[in-house]
Motif scaffolding. Structure first.
Motif, PDB file in Angstrom:
ATOM      1  N   HIS A  14      12.394   6.825  -8.518  1.00 20.97           N
ATOM      2  CA  HIS A  14      11.507   5.700  -8.791  1.00 20.97           C
ATOM      3  C   HIS A  14      11.916   4.556  -7.867  1.00 20.97           C
ATOM      4  O   HIS A  14      13.038   4.505  -7.364  1.00 20.97           O
ATOM      5  CB  HIS A  14      11.643   5.290 -10.262  1.00 20.97           C
ATOM      6  N   PRO A  79       4.212   4.355  -5.840  1.00 18.53           N
ATOM      7  CA  PRO A  79       3.145   5.372  -5.862  1.00 18.53           C
ATOM      8  C   PRO A  79       2.148   5.262  -4.717  1.00 18.53           C
ATOM      9  O   PRO A  79       1.534   6.250  -4.338  1.00 18.53           O
ATOM     10  CB  PRO A  79       2.459   5.134  -7.221  1.00 18.53           C
ATOM     11  N   SER A  82       3.059   7.781  -1.932  1.00 19.23           N
ATOM     12  CA  SER A  82       3.358   9.147  -2.358  1.00 19.23           C
ATOM     13  C   SER A  82       3.029  10.167  -1.271  1.00 19.23           C
ATOM     14  O   SER A  82       3.610  11.246  -1.222  1.00 19.23           O
ATOM     15  CB  SER A  82       2.607   9.484  -3.648  1.00 19.23           C
ATOM     16  N   GLN A 108       7.726   7.130 -11.826  1.00 18.63           N
ATOM     17  CA  GLN A 108       7.790   7.805 -10.526  1.00 18.63           C
ATOM     18  C   GLN A 108       8.902   8.853 -10.477  1.00 18.63           C
ATOM     19  O   GLN A 108       8.870   9.740  -9.630  1.00 18.63           O
ATOM     20  CB  GLN A 108       7.973   6.786  -9.408  1.00 18.63           C
ATOM     21  N   ASN A 479       2.638   5.325 -13.126  1.00 21.37           N
ATOM     22  CA  ASN A 479       2.193   6.231 -12.086  1.00 21.37           C
ATOM     23  C   ASN A 479       0.739   6.583 -12.403  1.00 21.37           C
ATOM     24  O   ASN A 479       0.313   6.520 -13.557  1.00 21.37           O
ATOM     25  CB  ASN A 479       3.055   7.493 -12.056  1.00 21.37           C
TER      26      ASN A 479
END
Length: 603
Positions: A14, A79, A82, A108, A479
């Motif tokens: 995270h 996020p 990603s 995350q 998320n």
């Protein structure tokens, strides 16, 4: 060639759980960076990464430890980035899943774990900041992480990225537990000599060497290696070139005579056109004339789908080409960036740019200014709407293109996961109405709770992140992923200044919020816009109806101030002449909103 001494891995976690700090310790323990040159978050090379304290770009580095080659890729945690993580996962065999012992598993953490598991990577669990374990319940956090990964309590590594505690043992685990690169056996009936394949997982531009591709060389069971001077080809782009230089990330570019199978390194292509390189393309060397290169393309990456759209215009029309070149070079380094030419009657030529989220947009705008010196004016961030008109469906990415009348409009929805301490559940539920959260479900996770819900993507990119942090004292994390489209009651609102629409301030807003948002906008503009020689009416228009209005009074000049005493008619004549002049000015009015003012409005 034997590659049993190679280990390729990533650090995933995270945001703010200490990935970059752990990477610093790994660089120190392997003597990759001399202690004199060491600085915090060494692999975060972008100025913005240091300013914001977050990792934006993945960063590969090659380390040598006990005769083993350790190829690390440090990854972002937010996020919005990603896609960076997904590309890194495809280039390695193992992952260190890092959890801050003071915060525990976050949204995350789960997302990155499931992504690594889906990729089939060996996952090593580690809790960071163990030097603070006396203050926090480290045993509980370790147990949760072990249950998530599916391993024993004792297998979770207890480390401190700050002090270096446990890092030596983690290095040993990387060597012992992460498998070496495996050969991807070719499904071909005859052997091919002098064959090599490399997957492009990132790229960037160099003024002297052209486009430099970050690659992972994949073995096919033979002597698969690349050498400087090799004639190679990009499969998807169908472009041939001679390798100008290649080598490793140490972490700066370190030229080498070759890159072996299973290794991570770079290849200087010498190509100058950014359109030639595509992330996920395969670089191939094959001298067999009877072989179709397309048959040997490595599995690439699915194209990232932009969800937030913003139009960028240069603050000076003469800087259009500079903006275009800057976006092309940024796309090399950020393959999730999508842009196409755009035109606005007031702002001129520009580009409509697609992003993966609001932070992605903010970072790109700052990089354009700081790295390329390009000042831009941008529109409000928007999402892609689906409209139905006369029985036909159409996707509209720019709010200005939304017609005033349509049969139906749908907006993109997301499934969101929020993890927060149980004490803040009531506060988070207060966000339900303001952000259109529906189908809310909860699941207990010891002292924390997992909240799942569905909500409009447009609400997420407004100020949801700030409000969530506010109501949870910063302890909540989230998320999300797209879930499809849903019919909604939405209206297009545009802003008029002095009777003329202002390009870039068109927004699509839910019916129940539109009057409140209109009032806020006109009041904000009244405070921000400079006064002119004529009065300026600021109006919010929906369809053909004005729903909010403010007026900026004209600058006053006492044209009769030098007259005193005598007949008042002389003053009246001057005032009448002034009024007539201001009326003429109003008819000629063309209020130009500067880049600085636009930025204040967007904020």
């Amino acid at each position: 060639m034997d590659n049993s001494n190679i280990r390729n891995f990533v650090i995933i976690s995270h945001i703010d759980h200490g990935k970059s700090t752990l990477a610093d310790r790994l660089l120190e323990f392997t003597n990759t960076i001399d202690s004199r040159h060491m600085k915090p978050q060494f692999l975060d090379s972008l100025e913005l990464e240091r300013e914001r304290g977050i990792t934006i770009k993945m960063a590969p580095v090659r380390m040598i430890y006990n005769d083993y080659i350790l190829n690390l890729i440090d990854t972002p945690g937010h996020p919005d980035f990603s896609y960076e993580v997904s590309r890194a996962l495809a280039a390695v065999e193992g992952a260190i899943l890092l959890v801050d012992v003071t915060q525990g598993i976050q949204a995350q953490t789960l997302a990155k774990f499931y992504a690594a598991k889906k990729q089939g990577l060996k996952i090593i669990g580690a809790v960071n900041k163990i030097d603070l374990a006396k203050t926090f319940n480290a045993e509980k956090q370790i147990k949760e992480l072990a249950e998530l990964i599916g391993c024993q309590f004792e297998e979770i590594h207890k480390i401190s990225g700050k002090t270096g505690e446990g890092v030596q043992q983690l290095l040993t685990a990387i060597i012992n537990e992460i498998p070496p690169p495996k050969a991807l056996i070719l499904n071909y009936q005859f052997s091919i000599s002098n064959f090599g394949r490399a997957l492009i997982f990132d790229s960037f531009y160099d003024d002297h060497k052209g486009i430099i591709a970050s690659v992972r060389v994949f073995s096919s069971g033979g002597g698969d290696e690349f050498k400087s001077g090799d004639d190679v080809q990009l499969i998807a782009a169908n472009e041939k070139f001679k390798i100008k230089e290649l080598g490793y990330f140490s972490p700066k570019l370190k030229p080498s005579g070759k890159i072996m199978n299973g290794e991570i390194g770079y290849i200087a292509t010498g190509l100058k056109d950014p359109e030639k390189i595509k992330i996920g393309d395969t670089i191939i060397r094959c001298q067999a004339s009877s072989v179709r290169c397309q048959d040997f393309a490595l599995p690439g990456y699915s194209e990232p789908k932009p969800v937030v759209f913003v139009s960028f215009y240069p603050d000076d029309a003469d800087n259009y080409e500079d903006l275009k070149n800057a976006l092309q070079k940024l796309k090399l380094n950020d393959s999730a960036l999508n842009f196409e030419a755009d035109f606005n009657e007031v702002l001129g030529r520009g580009f409509k740019v697609g992003f993966l989220g609001k932070l992605h947009f903010e970072i790109t705008a700052e990089r354009l200014e700081k790295e390329f010196g390009v000042e831009v004016i941008n529109t409000f961030p928007s999402v892609a709407y689906k409209i139905k008109k006369n029985g036909e469906f159409k996707i509209v990415e720019n709010p200005a293109d939304l017609p005033d009348d349509f049969d139906e409009i749908s907006e993109p929805m997301i499934n969101i996961e929020i993890i927060a301490p149980t004490d803040y559940l009531g506060n988070i539920f207060q966000l339900k109405e303001n952000f259109g959260m529906e189908n809310i479900e909860t699941k207990n996770m010891a002292e924390r709770i997992l909240i799942t819900a569905e909500m409009p993507l447009s609400e997420l990119i407004s100020d949801f992140d700030d409000k969530l942090k506010s109501v949870s004292a910063g302890f909540a994390s989230f998320n999300y992923e797209l879930s499809g489209y849903k019919t909604a009651d939405l209206k297009k609102m545009q802003i008029l200044v002095a009777g003329k629409p202002v390009a870039g301030l068109v927004r699509v807003i839910p019916e129940e919020k539109i009057e409140r948002e209109a009032r806020k906008m006109v009041e904000k503009l009244k405070d921000i816009l400079p006064r002119q020689q004529f009065s300026q009416a600021i109006q919010a228009e929906v369809g053909n109806r004005i729903i909010a209005r403010e007026t900026i009074p004209a600058l006053k000049k006492d044209v009769a101030g030098y007259l005193y005493g005598g007949d008042r008619s002389r003053k009246m004549k001057l005032w009448k002449k002034q009024k007539k002049g201001k009326k003429k000015l109003l008819g000629m009015a063309n209020v130009k909103i500067s880049a600085e003012i636009f930025k204040k409005i967007i904020q």
